[in-house]
Design an enzyme around this catalytic site. Structure first.
Site: not given
Ligand code: M6R
Length: 614
Positions: A75, A102, A2, A491
């Site tokens: 979201w 949130g 969001c 990915k």
């Molecule tokens: O912001 P963050 O690195 O903590 O996010 C962690 C995951 O949500 C993030 O890496 C997610 O898996 C991605 N969409 C991967 O491409």
């Protein structure tokens, strides 16, 4: 998760809010809405399912006048994405409009109580409960909106960043935060609100980061008033943003993801700048040097992270154990935080997060800190929650990452972990001078080798389209290439919706080999300096079962070239640095497959960039 944007000043609020939502759309994109106090003194709410562009069409012939407003891109958590559940939400009397990022965990109890007092609800959201609660508190205590928000929030359990407008008060926005980011931008006689700085940077680089349990009042012609829930005034330093507007735009690329893939040679250079000195064969990461004794005496390092950052953490485990000889455990933050982990005073906990806002990683880091561990953050977004709560840390300096699929943040995280492992190894005397110097020299060459790796993008684009038929993929790697296999699979699945699994190559015979047939492509990461011969055997096993193989190999490899259906060359490098190169063709492959399939690569379905809820 969001996006929140707000404006109060002398300009037309609506275009500023729409542009802000577009910049925040990567945080969530299933519905969007705006609330304005119009020139006719209406508190107007316009909202719709879909993207910000749908909101623009929806508002085309509506009154969007006024110089104060709040807006939201959603979201969905509570209630499906539809027009009614979209934000802003009105209170019962429609005198308040609220947006929220949130989750209100005790919303059901609060809702029941409000219903018993005659409140009715239109949506399935927790957010509507919050705005009704604020109205109820305001009316029953006969207080102003600022106080009502403070009092109402003392009853709320959960995470929130909110902004509220009140009919008849065209000079004031009230906002508050707990465990969800909120930034105030300070312009000339105007204020901005954002979930992050991206909707603000176009207008001002002066910002205040609101802390947990704080409520802020933004009023024309006065300073922001910030208090905690007990009405104690809080003073805040104004910070200068280093981000530039051009970093937030696509720069001629069709998608943010491909732009960010191609930025990697530079982001890794930026990440190493000032931390590696090739002439003097030195590596120094200040977060480590400033707390040298901690790292010299560390009995164990625990890495907590989610998603791609967790994959970077796995590479960190290999690097730190090999170079610095410290035992490392890598934990999913979401598991770590709930399993009552045993932490000792000599433990170091490293929290890795691109956004610095991931709810599970933040909670895991807070838990570790409460239990007395020394907590180190590796984050990309400057001023985000994790770097603000950790004892120390290192920024990755990758610049804003907008594509939901993480690419440049991953290689920057791996670079920081490499610098970290080298710094500790040198301080501890765990590596011979010759090997250390050889590694420093080689690491400095990685950005150029990344450029060379990316130069085969056209070839990857050509053959990737062949795989759009596939329903499943397997990714295999050993040693340093195993986390790369996991990352390659993630990915592909997140942006192309093709099911993909990563495995340590040797695990194949323990089950996944049963899946191999003509239809099942296997991607094998097989750099020359890894456990090469063993991986060649795995490829032979796949080919013997008529499987199709895409191999990532070191340039000049002839053995795998003759075995694989497709092969992509990466420049020769040390095994420990190979993830910084081998990850790139996998990112490109996922991107091109998703593009040919017509997927929205920057905003894949059901995902959001920063996961600030559980
Ligand atoms: O912001 P963050 O690195 O903590 O996010 C962690 C995951 O949500 C993030 O890496 C997610 O898996 C991605 N969409 C991967 O491409």
């Amino acid at each position: 998760m969001c996006g929140i944007v707000g404006y109060i000043g002398s300009k037309d609020a609506f275009p500023i809010l729409i542009k802000g939502l577009q910049r925040l759309e990567y945080r969530g994109y299933d519905s969007a809405g705006v609330a304005l106090i119009t020139e006719a003194s209406n508190l107007a709410v316009y909202k719709t399912r879909g993207k910000v562009s749908d909101l623009e069409s929806f508002t085309q012939h509506k009154d969007v006048s006024g110089s104060i407003g709040i807006a939201h891109t959603r979201w969905a958590t509570h209630g499906e994405p539809n027009d009614v559940n979209a934000h802003p939400h009105y209170s019962q009397s429609e005198s308040l409009a609220l947006i929220h990022n949130g989750i209100i965990e005790n919303y059901a109890v609060l809702k029941e109580d409000l219903m018993s007092r005659g409140y009715t609800f239109k949506s399935n959201t927790d957010t509507e409960v919050l705005v009704q609660l604020i109205e109820y508190v305001k009316v029953s205590n006969n207080v102003d909106l600022f106080t009502a928000v403070q009092l109402a929030l003392t009853q709320v359990v959960g995470a929130y960043a909110i902004a509220v407008l009140e009919r008849g008060h065209p000079d004031c926005i009230i906002a508050a935060r707990k465990s969800s980011p909120l930034v105030v931008g300070i312009g000339d006689d105007e204020y901005f609100l954002g979930s992050d700085a991206s909707p603000i940077i176009e207008y001002t680089n002066r910002v205040i980061y609101i802390d947990d349990d704080e409520v802020v009042r933004l009023k024309r012609d006065s300073e922001p008033r910030i208090c905690n829930l007990n009405n104690v005034e809080k003073s805040h330093e104004i910070k200068e943003l280093e981000m530039s507007l051009s970093q937030l735009e696509k720069g001629g690329f069709p998608h943010f993801m491909i732009k960010e893939i191609f930025e990697q040679p530079n982001t890794v250079r930026e990440c190493m700048r000032g931390r590696i000195n090739v002439e003097r064969n030195r590596v120094a990461l200040s977060g480590i040097i400033d707390h040298k004794e901690r790292f010299l005496n560390a009995k164990r390092i625990i890495i907590v992270a989610c998603g791609t950052s967790w994959h970077a953490g796995l590479i960190g485990e290999y690097l730190l154990e090999e170079f610095a000889r410290i035992p490392v455990e890598v934990e999913y933050a979401s598991e770590f935080r709930y399993r009552n982990p045993v932490l000792c005073p000599d433990d170091i906990v490293i929290a890795i997060s691109q956004s610095g806002e991931t709810a599970d990683t933040l909670a895991a880091a807070e838990l570790a800190k409460r239990q007395g561990a020394f907590v180190y953050g590796i984050c990309n977004v400057v001023g985000s929650s994790i770097p603000r709560m950790t004892h120390t840390g290192s920024y990755t300096h990758a610049g804003p990452e907008i594509g939901v699929a993480s690419t440049k943040a991953f290689t920057a995280q791996v670079t920081v972990l490499t610098l970290m492992a080298l710094t500790i190894a040198e301080e501890k005397g765990e590596m011979s001078k010759d090997v250390f110097e050889q590694y420093v020299q080689e690491l400095a060459l990685i950005p150029d080798k990344m450029e060379q790796t990316l130069s085969v993008a056209g070839y990857i684009e050509d053959f990737s389209s062949i795989f759009t038929y596939a329903k499943n993929f397997i990714y295999l790697g050993r040693g340093y290439s195993y986390p790369v296999a996991l990352e390659g699979a993630l990915k592909l699945k997140e942006i192309s919706y093709i099911h993909a699994e990563g495995y340590p190559a040797a695990e194949m015979k323990h089950g996944p080999i049963a899946l191999i047939d003509r239809e099942m492509p296997t991607v094998v990461i097989a750099p020359k300096k890894g456990m090469y011969d063993k991986v060649v055997s795995n490829i032979q096993e796949i080919k013997a079962r008529k499987g199709r193989v895409v191999a990532i190999v070191t340039e000049g490899d002839t053995v795998i070239r003759d075995l694989a259906d497709y092969y992509i060359e990466i420049p020769d490098t040390e095994d420990c640095f190979s993830p910084l190169l081998s990850a790139l063709p996998l990112q490109l492959m996922a991107y091109y497959i998703a593009v040919v399939k017509g997927c929205n690569v920057d905003q894949p379905r059901n995902l959001a960039k920063s996961v600030t809820v559980e």
